[in-house]
Design an enzyme around this catalytic site. Structure first.
Site, PDB file in Angstrom:
ATOM      1  N   ASP A   1      -8.053   8.027   0.294  1.00 11.92           N
ATOM      2  CA  ASP A   1      -8.636   6.962   1.127  1.00 11.92           C
ATOM      3  C   ASP A   1      -8.483   7.254   2.630  1.00 11.92           C
ATOM      4  OD1 ASP A   1      -9.662   5.443  -0.908  1.00 11.92           O
ATOM      5  OD2 ASP A   1      -7.973   4.061  -1.017  1.00 11.92           O
TER       6      ASP A   1
ATOM      7  N   GLY B   1     -13.570  -1.835  -7.205  1.00 14.75           N
ATOM      8  CA  GLY B   1     -14.885  -1.258  -6.949  1.00 14.75           C
ATOM      9  C   GLY B   1     -14.973  -0.397  -5.709  1.00 14.75           C
ATOM     10  N   GLY B   2     -13.842   0.080  -5.198  1.00 13.91           N
ATOM     11  CA  GLY B   2     -13.887   0.973  -4.043  1.00 13.91           C
ATOM     12  C   GLY B   2     -14.595   0.315  -2.880  1.00 13.91           C
TER      13      GLY B   2
ATOM     14  N   SER C   1      -7.764   0.751   3.228  1.00 13.37           N
ATOM     15  CA  SER C   1      -8.206   0.260   1.918  1.00 13.37           C
ATOM     16  C   SER C   1      -9.387  -0.676   2.085  1.00 13.37           C
ATOM     17  CB  SER C   1      -7.051  -0.490   1.250  1.00 13.37           C
ATOM     18  OG  SER C   1      -7.474  -1.083   0.032  1.00 13.37           O
ATOM     19  N   SER C   2     -10.088  -0.908   0.974  1.00 13.26           N
ATOM     20  CA  SER C   2     -11.124  -1.945   0.950  1.00 13.26           C
ATOM     21  C   SER C   2     -10.698  -3.149   0.124  1.00 13.26           C
ATOM     22  CB  SER C   2     -12.420  -1.374   0.356  1.00 13.26           C
ATOM     23  OG  SER C   2     -12.886  -0.304   1.132  1.00 13.26           O
TER      24      SER C   2
ATOM     25  N   ARG D   1       0.846  -1.202   0.000  1.00  9.52           N
ATOM     26  CA  ARG D   1       0.000   0.000   0.000  1.00  9.52           C
ATOM     27  C   ARG D   1       0.880   1.251   0.000  1.00  9.52           C
ATOM     28  NH1 ARG D   1      -5.189   1.601  -1.145  1.00  9.52           N
ATOM     29  NH2 ARG D   1      -6.184   2.731   0.555  1.00  9.52           N
TER      30      ARG D   1
ATOM     31  N   THR E   1      -9.588  -0.008 -10.233  1.00 10.54           N
ATOM     32  CA  THR E   1      -8.655  -0.886  -9.541  1.00 10.54           C
ATOM     33  C   THR E   1      -8.674  -2.161 -10.352  1.00 10.54           C
ATOM     34  OG1 THR E   1      -9.119   0.146  -7.436  1.00 10.54           O
ATOM     35  CG2 THR E   1      -8.385  -2.114  -7.306  1.00 10.54           C
TER      36      THR E   1
ATOM     37  N   ASN F   1      -6.133   4.108  -7.328  1.00  5.51           N
ATOM     38  CA  ASN F   1      -7.345   4.671  -6.746  1.00  5.51           C
ATOM     39  C   ASN F   1      -8.310   5.074  -7.851  1.00  5.51           C
ATOM     40  OD1 ASN F   1      -9.068   5.177  -4.631  1.00  5.51           O
ATOM     41  ND2 ASN F   1      -8.518   7.338  -4.528  1.00  5.51           N
TER      42      ASN F   1
HETATM   43  O1  DON Z   1      -7.978   0.942  -1.593  1.00  2.00           O
HETATM   44  C1  DON Z   1      -9.147   1.194  -1.828  1.00  2.00           C
HETATM   45  O2  DON Z   1     -10.062   0.731  -1.172  1.00  2.00           O
HETATM   46  C2  DON Z   1      -9.484   2.087  -2.996  1.00  2.00           C
HETATM   47  N1  DON Z   1      -8.388   2.981  -3.266  1.00  2.00           N
HETATM   48  C3  DON Z   1      -9.815   1.245  -4.175  1.00  2.00           C
HETATM   49  C4  DON Z   1     -10.270   2.059  -5.336  1.00  2.00           C
HETATM   50  C5  DON Z   1     -11.063   1.284  -6.294  1.00  2.00           C
HETATM   51  O3  DON Z   1     -11.337   0.126  -6.123  1.00  2.00           O
HETATM   52  C6  DON Z   1     -11.537   1.981  -7.491  1.00  2.00           C
HETATM   53  N2  DON Z   1     -12.134   1.044  -8.415  1.00  2.00           N
HETATM   54  N3  DON Z   1     -13.064   0.842  -8.947  1.00  2.00           N
END
Ligand code: DON
Length: 592
Positions: free
Chosen positions: A446, A496-497, A475-476, A125, A404, A424
């Site tokens: 984040d 997918g955040g 993070s997720s 990370r 992502t 991100n």
């Molecule tokens: O680490 C995380 O949770 C976010 N930065 C992830 C971002 C993400 O999945 C964007 N995608 N669709």
């Protein structure tokens, strides 16, 4: 259409199925190696789409981009292990999927080692620079300022990818390949160019306003007159090729200590960031214990902090274990309701407790304990949605997209890799560092810019996730391996955040509770709730009758976009089954 792709470097045939988003997905699969779960099923793209897994016996690579999958399969075919393949795929994606694959971002890799039965997590990370402060993303009025946390040099975390991939190779590679050999396919693609089409074309158009802000970026990702590349053009990345070659030759020091580091620092500082050479020199990727849980006789191994993914995945599974999901039925409102209630509880905990465990106390053991899940389960009413205010007092708004990418790999020895990596947003902050060809992330968004202020994914947090020097933002990302009797049976993860954790949850529940073959488990339409805002997002493909039934139970239902591509592998008696998620144009399962 089945493709047998013969790569120059090997005589082995790869069994390849291309999942093309929106293309109806009717594909023939005649290989004797293939059987099992081809089916006409309801998917997020609409009803009765034919989905097609790939079955193979010597290895499987499932990524979001065709060339990268083939490169990984080629490494396996040449005797590499899953980690060798993951390293080659990771570098290849930096070239072929520039919106999410990266050198200038970070991620998490989960590795299962067949011989020692060990499961290890590699945390690469991004970190906040030493000059980070708790108020760095606030405006003069003390309010969270997205321009700072998402669109300026302040958003850029110290990149972890090069440290992470090289650490993986050093510790867990087979020793058959040098770093340079694994990077070579990426160098070639960067130098010779890739066709601008499909998702690359679309994503470049969408991100154009952000990419055109910086001359160093426009020089690569747009034509000389500043307009975006068009279908049929070739994206050449000679500077990135040079950077990759240098890393291959000199190792990660070239990235963190040499002229490349200087160029990253100059670019970030020119964009109002605070990064220094010392920040890059002191970056380290960490080998961490994954978090572990159990679910109906399976072992769940997933990502530990600074990701929240594994903890909340296990928390939700623990809650759900006490409900008879199977008898309620796949996709049935009663089953979805229980899953949504579990999601709300887990995401409320996320906002309260989660942060970088190197810096703050995170009550991991309690959050993943069966006893805590039993307490939470007792508060779930099977007949009524619980008001979110009664879970915790707070509020936020749901933010938008980004990108992502997740890939899953298994080799013939049973070593497995689940890897999720990100800039991100799509193309990160949009800034290429000088003439390095490296796109930089905006991952520091984040962090919780301020207690209760939502990040781009609508996630809120408090002091546990406040920016601080050297700290890793929460993070997720949820790379996950499900094991039975110590051996992997499912390798999964997703982009997918905020929707990553709930996506992985549903792939697992579809597989274990609802006995869905992996391609169906991945394709099935999903739902998502993140406690705040109080809304159930439903994917296209969730029937109107189900939405109405959820509303009757007291849920606020909103139509969502397609969620992220959960490129997954199941290990079955028939072989390795690769499921490229058709949500991502160009996702491909390559087996051998
Ligand atoms: O680490 C995380 O949770 C976010 N930065 C992830 C971002 C993400 O999945 C964007 N995608 N669709």
């Amino acid at each position: 259409m089945i493709r047998f792709a013969r790569l120059a470097s090997t005589t082995l045939l790869f069994v390849v199925a291309v999942a093309i988003a929106g293309a109806g997905l009717a594909r023939d699969r005649k290989s004797p190696a293939q059987k099992s779960d081809i089916a006409q099923v309801e998917t997020a793209r609409g009803k009765f789409v034919r989905i097609e897994p790939v079955v193979a016996h010597r290895g499987m690579v499932v990524t979001q981009e065709r060339q990268a999958s083939l490169i990984g399969a080629d490494i396996l075919a040449r005797g590499g292990n899953a980690v060798d393949a993951a390293v080659a795929v990771g570098f290849a994606l930096a070239v072929t999927l520039p919106k999410a694959g990266n050198l200038g971002g970070g991620g998490f890799m989960l590795v299962h080692l067949a011989k020692s039965h060990e499961n290890v997590a590699i945390d690469y990370r991004e970190t906040a620079p030493a000059a980070a402060t708790a108020d760095m993303f606030l405006d003069a009025g003390g309010n969270a300022d997205p321009n700072k946390s998402r669109y300026s040099g302040l958003a850029v975390g110290v990149p972890g990818t090069v440290a992470g991939l090289t650490l993986a190779l050093e510790k867990f590679g087979s020793g058959r390949f040098t770093l340079a050999e694994l990077i070579a396919p990426a160098v070639k693609l960067a130098r010779e160019g890739i066709p601008v089409e499909g998702d690359l074309l679309d994503s470049l158009l969408l991100a154009a306003p952000r990419l055109q802000r910086w001359p160093s970026t426009a020089a690569i990702f747009a034509k000389a007159d500043g307009t975006p590349w068009e279908e049929g053009d070739r994206l050449l990345q000679p500077q990135l090729a040079d950077t990759l070659e240098t890393i291959g030759r000199e190792g990660p020091r070239a990235f963190y200590h040499g002229p490349i580091a200087d160029k990253i620092v100059s670019a970030v500082r020119a964009a109002d960031g605070r990064m220094t050479r010392i920040d890059l020199e002191s970056y380290w990727a960490a080998i961490r214990e994954p978090v572990r849980g159990t679910y109906r006789g399976y072992d769940i191994v997933s990502m530990s902090p600074p990701s929240s993914g594994g903890i909340h995945l296990i928390e939700m599974l623990n809650i759900l274990e006490g409900f008879p999901l199977k008898s309620l039925g796949a996709g049935k409102p009663e089953a979805l309701h229980l899953m949504i209630e579990a999601m709300k509880l887990a995401y409320a905990d996320r906002a309260e407790y989660m942060g970088d465990r190197d810096r703050v106390e995170v009550p991991v053991e309690r959050l993943i304990s069966k006893a805590y899940a039993a307490e939470l389960r007792a508060g779930i009413n099977p007949d009524r949605a619980r008001p979110v205010e009664s879970i915790r007092p707070d509020s936020s708004a749901l933010g938008g997209g980004g990108n992502t990418t997740h890939f899953s790999i298994i080799d013939e020895f049973g070593n497995a890799v689940a890897n999720t990596t990100s800039l991100n947003f799509s193309y990160g902050v949009g800034l290429v560092a000088g003439d390095t060809g490296i796109l930089l992330n905006n991952t520091l968004d984040d962090f919780a810019a301020k207690p209760g202020a939502p990040n781009a994914f609508g996630l809120i947090g408090g002091s546990a996730n406040a920016p601080a020097p050297g700290k890793r933002p929460l993070s997720s990302m949820t790379p996950t391996i499900v094991l039975k009797d110590g051996a992997p049976v499912l390798i999964t993860g997703a982009p997918g955040g905020s929707r990553i954790i709930t996506t992985v949850l549903q792939v697992i529940v579809n597989s274990i509770d609802f006995d869905r073959p992996v391609a169906q488990a991945v394709a099935a339409p999903r739902v998502h709730h993140q406690w705040r805002p109080d809304a159930v997002l439903v994917e296209p493909g969730v029937p109107a009758a189900t939405r109405r039934a959820l509303e009757k139970l007291g849920h606020k239902v909103e139509a969502g976009p397609l969620f992220g591509a959960a490129n997954s592998i199941a290990v079955t008696p028939e072989g390795f089954v690769g499921a490229a998620d058709s949500r991502a144009a160009g996702a491909l399962a390559a087996g051998l």
